[in-house]
Motif scaffolding. Structure first.
Motif, short mmCIF file in Angstrom:
data_model
loop_
_atom_site.label_atom_id
_atom_site.label_comp_id
_atom_site.label_asym_id
_atom_site.label_seq_id
_atom_site.Cartn_x
_atom_site.Cartn_y
_atom_site.Cartn_z
N THR A 33 0.82 -1.20 0.00
CA THR A 33 0.00 0.00 0.00
C THR A 33 0.86 1.25 0.00
O THR A 33 2.00 1.23 0.44
N ALA A 78 -2.46 3.77 5.87
CA ALA A 78 -2.43 3.04 4.61
C ALA A 78 -3.48 3.63 3.69
O ALA A 78 -4.66 3.70 4.05
N ALA A 129 -4.60 2.38 0.96
CA ALA A 129 -5.50 1.35 0.41
C ALA A 129 -6.71 1.13 1.31
O ALA A 129 -7.83 0.95 0.82
#
Length: 103
Positions: free
Chosen positions: A80, A95, A97
């Motif tokens: 990520t 993160a 993602a």
């Protein structure tokens, strides 16, 4: 770069170069040159002279630094991108993602 998105002890995935798609733990980060040392990645052979630590000398396998742009943080088994946000009055990594806070 004032703040690095990758820290010592992180697990990273190599996304470019001869060791592409390999994962390893970050051993050290060179902020000034933008390089990281990843365990088992970018191995080189070094000819070492005999010394106190290595009495025989010989050929030694060791890791060489890799550019930080060629690695990606692995968080919960998934590579990520990393961002920063304020969590109250503290700056934390997250993160991109999943949006979860890393540390």
């Amino acid at each position: 770069m004032s703040t690095m998105k990758i820290k010592k002890g992180d697990t990273v995935k190599v996304i470019a170069g001869k060791d592409r798609d390999t994962q390893g733990k970050v051993l050290s980060v060179d902020v000034k040159n933008g390089k990281v040392l990843v365990e088992g990645v970018n191995m080189i052979t070094k000819h070492a002279k005999p010394s106190q630590a290595n009495p025989n000398g010989g050929i030694v396998q060791k890791e060489a630094p890799i550019d930080i742009s060629n690695v990606m943080l692995v968080f919960k088994g998934k590579a990520t991108r990393v961002g920063f946000k304020m969590d109250g009055d503290k700056k934390v990594r997250f993160a991109k993602a999943t949006g979860e806070v890393i540390d």
